[in-house]
Design a protein around this motif. Sequence first.
Motif, mmCIF file in Angstrom:
data_model
loop_
_atom_site.group_PDB
_atom_site.id
_atom_site.type_symbol
_atom_site.label_atom_id
_atom_site.label_comp_id
_atom_site.label_asym_id
_atom_site.label_seq_id
_atom_site.Cartn_x
_atom_site.Cartn_y
_atom_site.Cartn_z
ATOM 1 N N PRO A 103 0.805 -1.227 0.000
ATOM 2 C CA PRO A 103 0.000 0.000 0.000
ATOM 3 C C PRO A 103 0.841 1.282 0.000
ATOM 4 O O PRO A 103 0.763 2.089 0.930
ATOM 5 C CB PRO A 103 -0.803 -0.139 1.298
ATOM 6 N N PHE A 104 1.629 1.450 -1.050
ATOM 7 C CA PHE A 104 2.477 2.640 -1.141
ATOM 8 C C PHE A 104 2.549 3.109 -2.590
ATOM 9 O O PHE A 104 2.713 2.295 -3.500
ATOM 10 C CB PHE A 104 3.896 2.349 -0.642
ATOM 11 N N LEU A 105 2.410 4.425 -2.773
ATOM 12 C CA LEU A 105 2.569 5.035 -4.094
ATOM 13 C C LEU A 105 3.722 6.035 -4.023
ATOM 14 O O LEU A 105 3.559 7.150 -3.516
ATOM 15 C CB LEU A 105 1.285 5.763 -4.515
ATOM 16 N N PRO A 106 4.904 5.654 -4.510
ATOM 17 C CA PRO A 106 6.083 6.528 -4.413
ATOM 18 C C PRO A 106 5.900 7.901 -5.050
ATOM 19 O O PRO A 106 6.487 8.874 -4.581
ATOM 20 C CB PRO A 106 7.169 5.730 -5.150
ATOM 21 N N LEU A 107 5.076 7.985 -6.095
ATOM 22 C CA LEU A 107 4.876 9.287 -6.745
ATOM 23 C C LEU A 107 4.243 10.283 -5.788
ATOM 24 O O LEU A 107 4.613 11.462 -5.769
ATOM 25 C CB LEU A 107 4.003 9.126 -7.993
ATOM 26 N N TYR A 108 3.303 9.829 -4.970
ATOM 27 C CA TYR A 108 2.665 10.720 -4.004
ATOM 28 C C TYR A 108 3.634 11.106 -2.894
ATOM 29 O O TYR A 108 3.640 12.257 -2.440
ATOM 30 C CB TYR A 108 1.416 10.050 -3.409
ATOM 31 N N GLY A 109 4.429 10.145 -2.431
ATOM 32 C CA GLY A 109 5.424 10.466 -1.411
ATOM 33 C C GLY A 109 6.434 11.471 -1.933
ATOM 34 O O GLY A 109 6.766 12.452 -1.252
ATOM 35 N N SER A 110 6.912 11.258 -3.161
ATOM 36 C CA SER A 110 7.859 12.195 -3.780
ATOM 37 C C SER A 110 7.206 13.553 -3.988
ATOM 38 O O SER A 110 7.822 14.598 -3.760
ATOM 39 C CB SER A 110 8.341 11.635 -5.128
ATOM 40 N N GLY A 111 5.941 13.520 -4.423
ATOM 41 C CA GLY A 111 5.226 14.772 -4.642
ATOM 42 C C GLY A 111 5.042 15.564 -3.359
ATOM 43 O O GLY A 111 5.193 16.794 -3.342
ATOM 44 N N ALA A 112 4.720 14.867 -2.270
ATOM 45 C CA ALA A 112 4.529 15.539 -0.983
ATOM 46 C C ALA A 112 5.822 16.192 -0.501
ATOM 47 O O ALA A 112 5.826 17.352 -0.054
ATOM 48 C CB ALA A 112 4.024 14.549 0.055
ATOM 49 N N ILE A 113 6.935 15.458 -0.603
ATOM 50 C CA ILE A 113 8.229 16.013 -0.189
ATOM 51 C C ILE A 113 8.592 17.206 -1.073
ATOM 52 O O ILE A 113 9.093 18.228 -0.597
ATOM 53 C CB ILE A 113 9.319 14.931 -0.262
ATOM 54 N N MET A 114 8.333 17.059 -2.370
ATOM 55 C CA MET A 114 8.599 18.156 -3.295
ATOM 56 C C MET A 114 7.787 19.393 -2.929
ATOM 57 O O MET A 114 8.291 20.518 -2.948
ATOM 58 C CB MET A 114 8.294 17.700 -4.723
ATOM 59 N N MET A 115 6.506 19.202 -2.584
ATOM 60 C CA MET A 115 5.652 20.322 -2.198
ATOM 61 C C MET A 115 6.209 21.047 -0.976
ATOM 62 O O MET A 115 6.199 22.277 -0.915
ATOM 63 C CB MET A 115 4.229 19.825 -1.918
ATOM 64 N N LEU A 116 6.665 20.286 0.009
ATOM 65 C CA LEU A 116 7.236 20.891 1.207
ATOM 66 C C LEU A 116 8.483 21.697 0.872
ATOM 67 O O LEU A 116 8.684 22.806 1.386
ATOM 68 C CB LEU A 116 7.571 19.803 2.239
ATOM 69 N N VAL A 117 9.318 21.138 -0.016
ATOM 70 C CA VAL A 117 10.591 21.794 -0.350
ATOM 71 C C VAL A 117 10.368 23.061 -1.162
ATOM 72 O O VAL A 117 10.915 24.123 -0.839
ATOM 73 C CB VAL A 117 11.519 20.813 -1.107
ATOM 74 N N VAL A 118 9.550 22.976 -2.232
ATOM 75 C CA VAL A 118 9.385 24.143 -3.116
ATOM 76 C C VAL A 118 8.598 25.264 -2.440
ATOM 77 O O VAL A 118 8.706 26.437 -2.835
ATOM 78 C CB VAL A 118 8.706 23.756 -4.442
ATOM 79 N N SER A 119 7.787 24.899 -1.438
ATOM 80 C CA SER A 119 6.986 25.927 -0.770
ATOM 81 C C SER A 119 7.716 26.599 0.390
ATOM 82 O O SER A 119 7.210 27.575 0.967
ATOM 83 C CB SER A 119 5.680 25.311 -0.250
ATOM 84 N N MET A 120 8.907 26.086 0.729
ATOM 85 C CA MET A 120 9.658 26.651 1.856
ATOM 86 C C MET A 120 9.844 28.169 1.775
ATOM 87 O O MET A 120 9.576 28.890 2.753
ATOM 88 C CB MET A 120 11.030 25.967 1.967
ATOM 89 N N PRO A 121 10.290 28.704 0.644
ATOM 90 C CA PRO A 121 10.521 30.155 0.591
ATOM 91 C C PRO A 121 9.232 30.982 0.572
ATOM 92 O O PRO A 121 9.283 32.196 0.712
ATOM 93 C CB PRO A 121 11.289 30.334 -0.735
ATOM 94 N N PHE A 122 8.071 30.318 0.369
ATOM 95 C CA PHE A 122 6.822 31.061 0.176
ATOM 96 C C PHE A 122 5.753 30.682 1.196
ATOM 97 O O PHE A 122 4.561 30.740 0.908
ATOM 98 C CB PHE A 122 6.281 30.794 -1.237
#
Length: 304
Positions: A44-63
């Motif tokens: 029960p794991f979808l790596p794309l969603y996990g990667s997407g979530a981490i990406m969202m946290l990283v790209v939103s850091m400055p904003f």
Amino acid sequence: MYSYTMAQWLFFFYFYCFFGWCFESAFVSLKKRSCVNRGFMRGPFLPLYGSGAIMMLVVSMPFQHNVLLTYVAGCIGATVLEYITGVVMEVLFKVRYWDYSNQKFNFKGYICLTSTLAWGGLTILMTRIVHKPIEQLVGDIPHNILMSIVFILTIYIVADFTLSFKAAIDLRDILVKLEAAKEELERVQKRLDVIIAVSNEGREAKKQERGERADELLSSIEERLLGLKGKIQSGVLTYPESMREEILDLWMKYKINLEKSRQLKNLMDIYKRRLIKGNPTMVSAKFKHAFQEIKDVVYDRLKK
């Protein structure tokens, strides 16, 4: 700014992989009106969603204090991730695990405007609402316990991903070999067209359409070969010895490729079937007909 340990980052990744699987499986199951274990992996794991979530946290850091810029950053970051992932997976496995070709404003079927806009909204939802209680929960877990959880999950997910990756590579190899068998059958059929035309039965050859799928080719070739065999035995047609040998050679090639196609389709073990059942929208541009035959085999077995 986020200041997490490596163990916390990994836990967030695994958590959102699981969260994404829950969301995606529920959505697709409701849409298909049947239970679908969605995703590339068996667990029960979808790596794309996990990667997407981490990406969202990283790209939103400055904003973090600007909703509009958070939205834009999420749109761009997630779309780039989705495009790169889609291209890499198709290059590796020769199939697409999602396809937006039927959506408006799509780019080569990998991404589309609707998805991009949704990613931006999900980034706001993620950073402003969803992640805060998860962050609090993870912060309250003692370090030793968190490390143990992450260690166990890492072993499980790496093992599952390895088996799933191998199954996807095996599925690719089956597609390649089925396509090679189909090309050989097309050469056999072309030669049969010539032989039939030479025997003054050109009209018959022209009436029969060349099948695009291997199973259609096999049926057409068998019908023609049996027809020639019957006419030769009854004396309706006479061929020189060299042409009789060629017809026999075409018959042998037909039988070999028939058996090869059967064997390849029987190689669909549980992991390969799981990949197809868990991704009902999978397509293969290069091996379209071969992949459809494999899907038919999988779903026929489900009905039995």
